[in-house]
Write a protein that holds these residues in place. Structure first.
Motif, PDB file in Angstrom:
ATOM      1  N   HIS A 248       6.204 -14.673   1.744  1.00 13.73           N
ATOM      2  CA  HIS A 248       7.183 -14.227   2.254  1.00 13.73           C
ATOM      3  C   HIS A 248       8.392 -15.275   2.171  1.00 13.73           C
ATOM      4  N   LEU A 249       8.117 -16.348   2.296  1.00 23.26           N
ATOM      5  CA  LEU A 249       9.408 -17.398   2.213  1.00 23.26           C
ATOM      6  C   LEU A 249       9.903 -17.317   0.639  1.00 23.26           C
TER       7      LEU A 249
ATOM      8  N   GLN B 108       6.375  -5.901   2.057  1.00 31.72           N
ATOM      9  CA  GLN B 108       5.493  -6.856   1.949  1.00 31.72           C
ATOM     10  C   GLN B 108       4.703  -7.064   2.848  1.00 31.72           C
ATOM     11  N   GLN B 109       5.223  -6.976   4.407  1.00 30.29           N
ATOM     12  CA  GLN B 109       4.278  -7.009   5.596  1.00 30.29           C
ATOM     13  C   GLN B 109       3.220  -5.945   5.645  1.00 30.29           C
ATOM     14  N   ALA B 110       3.573  -4.491   4.895  1.00 29.31           N
ATOM     15  CA  ALA B 110       2.458  -3.743   4.997  1.00 29.31           C
ATOM     16  C   ALA B 110       1.159  -4.073   3.851  1.00 29.31           C
ATOM     17  N   VAL B 111       1.861  -4.465   2.863  1.00 28.21           N
ATOM     18  CA  VAL B 111       0.811  -4.993   1.899  1.00 28.21           C
ATOM     19  C   VAL B 111      -0.168  -6.085   2.372  1.00 28.21           C
ATOM     20  N   ASP B 112       0.271  -6.972   3.168  1.00 24.65           N
ATOM     21  CA  ASP B 112      -0.359  -8.088   3.803  1.00 24.65           C
ATOM     22  C   ASP B 112      -1.332  -7.401   4.728  1.00 24.65           C
TER      23      ASP B 112
ATOM     24  N   GLY C  24      15.428  -5.682   3.776  1.00 25.71           N
ATOM     25  CA  GLY C  24      14.853  -5.460   4.976  1.00 25.71           C
ATOM     26  C   GLY C  24      13.498  -4.821   4.427  1.00 25.71           C
ATOM     27  N   ILE C  25      13.789  -3.589   3.351  1.00 27.19           N
ATOM     28  CA  ILE C  25      12.742  -2.517   3.084  1.00 27.19           C
ATOM     29  C   ILE C  25      11.728  -3.654   2.314  1.00 27.19           C
ATOM     30  N   ILE C  26      11.985  -4.448   1.438  1.00 25.86           N
ATOM     31  CA  ILE C  26      11.332  -5.253   0.682  1.00 25.86           C
ATOM     32  C   ILE C  26      10.364  -6.143   1.688  1.00 25.86           C
TER      33      ILE C  26
ATOM     34  N   VAL D  64      -3.529 -10.661   9.663  1.00 25.39           N
ATOM     35  CA  VAL D  64      -2.266 -10.400  10.315  1.00 25.39           C
ATOM     36  C   VAL D  64      -2.510  -9.949  11.783  1.00 25.39           C
ATOM     37  N   GLY D  65      -3.663 -10.151  12.218  1.00 25.04           N
ATOM     38  CA  GLY D  65      -4.112  -9.819  13.696  1.00 25.04           C
ATOM     39  C   GLY D  65      -4.480  -8.410  13.603  1.00 25.04           C
ATOM     40  N   ARG D  66      -4.960  -7.969  12.512  1.00 25.28           N
ATOM     41  CA  ARG D  66      -5.645  -6.601  12.820  1.00 25.28           C
ATOM     42  C   ARG D  66      -7.132  -6.517  12.369  1.00 25.28           C
TER      43      ARG D  66
END
Length: 250
Positions: free
Chosen positions: A177-178, A235-239, A229-231, A247-249
């Protein structure tokens, strides 16, 4: 609570519009949001904005994918091998703090202002955060987990693949992410400096700024902010899809 983010944006835009319209602010200094929206729609309609966003996106992803793969690989090797860590640590420590934007003049001398120059700066920028986060995640793996796996009969390879690397996934994701964030910044900056390509959002910003078309500059900035923001959200959705436990799921 769910409406607060959208409400804050609406209030900010409304205050901006009122300040410009009733505060006698020159449009060349700060155009009204309604004016920016008209130019944004016009740039979308004539294809200039979608095309240049697509070019920037391809440059970001090409460099980021190279940096992501190499960064994770090098970080894992450093975390698994003390010899590799000792050899590479001084290089990482010396090169990571170096402002990557300072490399742009040198890369232009070496590579010109073509695609190789932008892809190189993109990959270099993302590489170091990914390496450092991956290495930290590997080294910070709970020794209790390692001991439990060893007590259950796991060999060294099984411990590395099934315990250490999965435990390091949150740190790896943080590094990715960074890396993505700084890659977006440096690619746009590289497009602005190496403007002879005449493509990309960075080139659009310089082009419109030189002729003082402030509305178009703001329109490009708004599009870039939404694009970034979309990118990040993608990326979070791919995570979540690749490693839901990280990611806590469940």
């Amino acid at each position: 609570m769910r409406l607060l983010p959208a409400l804050s944006v609406v209030l900010f835009v409304a205050a901006w519009e009122a300040a410009v319209r009733y505060g006698d602010v020159p449009p060349i200094i700060l155009p009204a949001p309604s004016s920016i929206a008209r130019y944004l729609l016009a740039m979308i309609a004539d294809g200039s904005l979608p095309w240049n966003l697509a070019v920037t996106f391809m440059r970001i992803m090409a460099g980021f994918l190279v940096a992501g793969v190499l960064g994770v690989l090098v970080g894992v090797l450093m975390g698994m091998s003390k010899v590799v860590a000792r050899v590479l640590d001084p290089w990482i420590a010396a090169l990571y703090p170096l402002p990557k934007i300072s490399l742009i003049p040198l890369l232009i001398i070496w590579l010109g202002t073509g695609e190789a120059y932008i892809l190189t700066i993109s990959a270099i920028t993302a590489f170091f955060p990914v390496v450092i986060s991956t290495y930290a995640g590997i080294r910070q793996t709970s020794q209790e987990l390692v001991k439990a796996a060893r007590d259950l009969g796991a060999n060294t390879r099984q411990i590395q693949m099934n315990v250490v690397i999965p435990a390091a996934i949150p740190s790896i994701f943080a590094g990715l992410h960074l890396g993505m964030g700084v890659t977006i910044i440096l690619v746009v900056a590289a497009e602005m400096i190496g403007g002879s390509n005449q493509s990309g959002v960075g080139w659009l910003l310089i082009r419109y700024g030189q002729v003082m078309e402030t509305e178009k500059v703001f329109a490009a900035l708004v599009a870039l902010a939404v694009f970034g923001g979309i990118i990040i959200k993608a990326q979070q959705a791919v995570d979540r899809w690749v490693a839901p436990w990280a990611v806590g799921r469940s």
